[in-house]
Write a protein that holds these residues in place. Sequence first.
Motif, PDB file in Angstrom:
ATOM      1  N   ASN A  62       1.001  -1.169  -0.280  1.00  0.00           N
ATOM      2  CA  ASN A  62       0.003   0.009  -0.161  1.00  0.00           C
ATOM      3  C   ASN A  62       0.794   1.239   0.137  1.00  0.00           C
ATOM      4  O   ASN A  62       1.740   1.476   0.993  1.00  0.00           O
ATOM      5  N   PHE A  63       0.710   1.951  -1.113  1.00  0.00           N
ATOM      6  CA  PHE A  63       1.826   3.241  -1.339  1.00  0.00           C
ATOM      7  C   PHE A  63       1.116   4.326  -0.983  1.00  0.00           C
ATOM      8  O   PHE A  63      -0.336   4.514  -1.325  1.00  0.00           O
ATOM      9  N   ALA A  64       1.624   5.223  -0.234  1.00  0.00           N
ATOM     10  CA  ALA A  64       0.903   6.753  -0.149  1.00  0.00           C
ATOM     11  C   ALA A  64       2.311   7.612  -0.364  1.00  0.00           C
ATOM     12  O   ALA A  64       3.494   7.281  -0.225  1.00  0.00           O
ATOM     13  N   TYR A  65       1.807   8.845  -0.948  1.00  0.00           N
ATOM     14  CA  TYR A  65       2.997   9.595  -1.622  1.00  0.00           C
ATOM     15  C   TYR A  65       3.001  11.080  -0.729  1.00  0.00           C
ATOM     16  O   TYR A  65       1.866  11.485  -0.504  1.00  0.00           O
ATOM     17  N   SER A  66       4.297  11.384  -0.491  1.00  0.00           N
ATOM     18  CA  SER A  66       4.521  12.752   0.183  1.00  0.00           C
ATOM     19  C   SER A  66       5.583  13.244  -0.652  1.00  0.00           C
ATOM     20  O   SER A  66       6.644  13.269  -0.426  1.00  0.00           O
ATOM     21  N   PRO A  67       5.096  14.063  -1.718  1.00  0.00           N
ATOM     22  CA  PRO A  67       6.258  14.701  -2.541  1.00  0.00           C
ATOM     23  C   PRO A  67       6.847  16.040  -2.104  1.00  0.00           C
ATOM     24  O   PRO A  67       7.871  16.620  -2.371  1.00  0.00           O
ATOM     25  N   ARG A  68       6.147  16.583  -0.999  1.00  0.00           N
ATOM     26  CA  ARG A  68       6.699  18.075  -0.601  1.00  0.00           C
ATOM     27  C   ARG A  68       7.198  18.090   0.887  1.00  0.00           C
ATOM     28  O   ARG A  68       8.009  18.805   0.925  1.00  0.00           O
ATOM     29  N   PHE A  69       6.852  17.008   1.706  1.00  0.00           N
ATOM     30  CA  PHE A  69       7.327  17.047   3.168  1.00  0.00           C
ATOM     31  C   PHE A  69       8.677  16.445   3.489  1.00  0.00           C
ATOM     32  O   PHE A  69       8.881  15.536   2.770  1.00  0.00           O
ATOM     33  N   ASP A  70       9.365  16.826   4.229  1.00  0.00           N
ATOM     34  CA  ASP A  70      10.787  16.316   4.689  1.00  0.00           C
ATOM     35  C   ASP A  70      10.233  15.710   6.038  1.00  0.00           C
ATOM     36  O   ASP A  70      10.683  15.996   7.141  1.00  0.00           O
ATOM     37  N   TYR A  71       9.863  14.478   5.804  1.00  0.00           N
ATOM     38  CA  TYR A  71       9.527  13.762   7.066  1.00  0.00           C
ATOM     39  C   TYR A  71      10.909  12.624   7.153  1.00  0.00           C
ATOM     40  O   TYR A  71      11.521  12.585   6.435  1.00  0.00           O
ATOM     41  N   SER A  72      11.058  12.042   8.569  1.00  0.00           N
ATOM     42  CA  SER A  72      12.134  11.310   8.715  1.00  0.00           C
ATOM     43  C   SER A  72      11.798   9.836   8.760  1.00  0.00           C
ATOM     44  O   SER A  72      10.670   9.181   8.350  1.00  0.00           O
ATOM     45  N   ILE A  73      12.787   8.937   9.149  1.00  0.00           N
ATOM     46  CA  ILE A  73      12.737   7.537   8.880  1.00  0.00           C
ATOM     47  C   ILE A  73      12.084   6.874  10.029  1.00  0.00           C
ATOM     48  O   ILE A  73      11.540   5.823  10.214  1.00  0.00           O
ATOM     49  N   TRP A  74      11.871   7.752  11.135  1.00  0.00           N
ATOM     50  CA  TRP A  74      11.476   7.209  12.583  1.00  0.00           C
ATOM     51  C   TRP A  74       9.875   7.232  12.435  1.00  0.00           C
ATOM     52  O   TRP A  74       9.113   8.092  12.939  1.00  0.00           O
ATOM     53  N   ALA A  75       9.605   6.201  11.660  1.00  0.00           N
ATOM     54  CA  ALA A  75       8.032   5.827  11.503  1.00  0.00           C
ATOM     55  C   ALA A  75       7.212   5.673  12.919  1.00  0.00           C
ATOM     56  O   ALA A  75       5.860   5.773  12.785  1.00  0.00           O
ATOM     57  N   GLN A  76       7.818   5.399  14.091  1.00  0.00           N
ATOM     58  CA  GLN A  76       7.345   5.052  15.268  1.00  0.00           C
ATOM     59  C   GLN A  76       6.544   6.099  15.832  1.00  0.00           C
ATOM     60  O   GLN A  76       5.520   5.969  16.781  1.00  0.00           O
ATOM     61  N   ASP A  77       6.942   7.313  15.801  1.00  0.00           N
ATOM     62  CA  ASP A  77       6.756   8.396  16.847  1.00  0.00           C
ATOM     63  C   ASP A  77       5.659   9.272  16.881  1.00  0.00           C
ATOM     64  O   ASP A  77       5.026   9.650  17.888  1.00  0.00           O
ATOM     65  N   ALA A  78       5.139   9.750  15.672  1.00  0.00           N
ATOM     66  CA  ALA A  78       4.227  10.948  15.672  1.00  0.00           C
ATOM     67  C   ALA A  78       2.732  10.419  15.822  1.00  0.00           C
ATOM     68  O   ALA A  78       2.047  11.363  15.770  1.00  0.00           O
ATOM     69  N   TYR A  79       2.464   9.241  16.300  1.00  0.00           N
ATOM     70  CA  TYR A  79       1.285   8.642  16.392  1.00  0.00           C
ATOM     71  C   TYR A  79       1.114   7.580  17.099  1.00  0.00           C
ATOM     72  O   TYR A  79       2.366   7.011  17.286  1.00  0.00           O
ATOM     73  N   VAL A  80       0.089   7.126  17.621  1.00  0.00           N
ATOM     74  CA  VAL A  80       0.048   5.858  18.057  1.00  0.00           C
ATOM     75  C   VAL A  80      -1.090   4.846  17.184  1.00  0.00           C
ATOM     76  O   VAL A  80      -2.221   5.532  16.738  1.00  0.00           O
ATOM     77  N   ALA A  81      -0.958   3.936  17.033  1.00  0.00           N
ATOM     78  CA  ALA A  81      -1.665   2.969  16.369  1.00  0.00           C
ATOM     79  C   ALA A  81      -2.951   2.140  16.980  1.00  0.00           C
ATOM     80  O   ALA A  81      -2.455   1.551  17.937  1.00  0.00           O
ATOM     81  N   LEU A  82      -4.087   2.375  16.738  1.00  0.00           N
ATOM     82  CA  LEU A  82      -5.400   1.735  17.257  1.00  0.00           C
ATOM     83  C   LEU A  82      -5.935   0.812  16.199  1.00  0.00           C
ATOM     84  O   LEU A  82      -5.855   1.154  15.054  1.00  0.00           O
ATOM     85  N   SER A  83      -6.691  -0.232  16.760  1.00  0.00           N
ATOM     86  CA  SER A  83      -7.289  -0.984  16.022  1.00  0.00           C
ATOM     87  C   SER A  83      -8.588  -1.373  16.332  1.00  0.00           C
ATOM     88  O   SER A  83      -8.804  -1.467  17.493  1.00  0.00           O
TER      89      SER A  83
END
Length: 454
Positions: A148-169
């Motif tokens: 599942n791809f999502a694209y972000s052509p403008r923003f400079d985000y980091s490799i640290w995918a863990q931190d900016a949110y918490v996942a709920l299910s």
Amino acid sequence: MDIIKRAPDFTKLFPTQESFKRAHGDVVAMSDAMLSGDVKASIKALREAADPATLNKAQKTFNMRAFAHELLRTSQFETVSSCEGRIANILITVPSTERGTISARNERHYRRLISLMGGNRTYTILCRPSHIGAIRTWFASIADVQLNFAYSPRFDYSIWAQDAYVALSGKAGQSLLIEGVCFPRFDDMTIADDLSAQTAISLIQSYLYFQGGNVLTSCDQVLIGLDYVWKNITRFGLATQQDVEHEFEAVFGRSVLSLGSDMSSDTYAYDLFRQGIFSGYGNQPLFHIDMFVTPTGIRGDSGKEIVLMGRPSATQEVLGRYCEVSGVDGARIDRYFEPTEQLLSAHYEVRHLPICLTQGDLGGHAAQDYYWLTFNNVIHEEHGAGDKRVYMTTYSEDAALFGTDRALRQDLEDAAASVYESLGFTVLRMDGLEELAYGLGSVHCITKELYRIG
């Protein structure tokens, strides 16, 4: 080598120990004041006025964060487990270099992780549109995989995918990301927005302050580092630590245990934070608990769930010394991990992993700095009946590149692997992640488990 540090700048926040003590003292004083009858009545009236169920139609006001909390209080969402079940959907964020390419070292980490985890799952990937062709080659030999791809052509985000949110299910298999009230690092606050706009992942913003690496989910509880509980105390309607914990419980769908202690009056601890040996806001030795706490989902002889905790004393048992840095009182540093272990021991069976303080410049690729070699910052899952796997951090592979002690790292890796194996895990070793450790992270930090099955 462009390495983004994950931790807040403690020295900038608290330039003197007096400012450190005052910040914690102000929280206590404000908390006491908010418990007075007049203030409690005022807060109650304001809360009722802001409640979506009693919205003032004449004023036509609306608060999305308040609405989100009310929604989650009545929903069947809960935090994704850190230890139970098979990972069905995992997120990675692939940042771009200044030249518009994928970093060769980042690619190497992703490729190793993908080869170890294999198929029978979904990989959700945020990247630049120009990167999709290269990323698809990472999966060329992986069967039964959905991308599942999502694209972000403008923003400079980091490799640290863990931190900016918490996942709920949700009970019906829905995935939801909940963001904290703010996230100041890089453009990472845009990641969840791009994902929710382009995939089936939902997004809600919270009134609470938190980061994903400081939140772990055991079989029965959510573990939260005290740093971020403390950051919420005395905000509107959150007079005490108990108020904050109750709000987290309502939002995350599980009971909460805060881990840490107040170190604001401890001069030696303040010096450790100033030097960068410790990190965070001053209530836990390392700024995210995923660096030194690992729920396993396994019950011990006591009947309690086993939690693995990183302790310098466990490093001393392996190496005959507490850390790799000379002139540091390792035994004294180890004692600052004790309050967290005591809190955990009331609910869990605690066993130890080595965690080793080191100092270096990555062979001239970075500034001289302290960082920790951790074996808690891992990914693990139940891949099938009796098939428990841990994707474990390693460091020895890149010793020649970074000018580090390979034998020391190998001894620590083998000792950590033995602990996991004693619990029935198959240990699958990652490639050398020294530069991630320098950035105060590791393999858990560069991923986000969005959904688990079982």
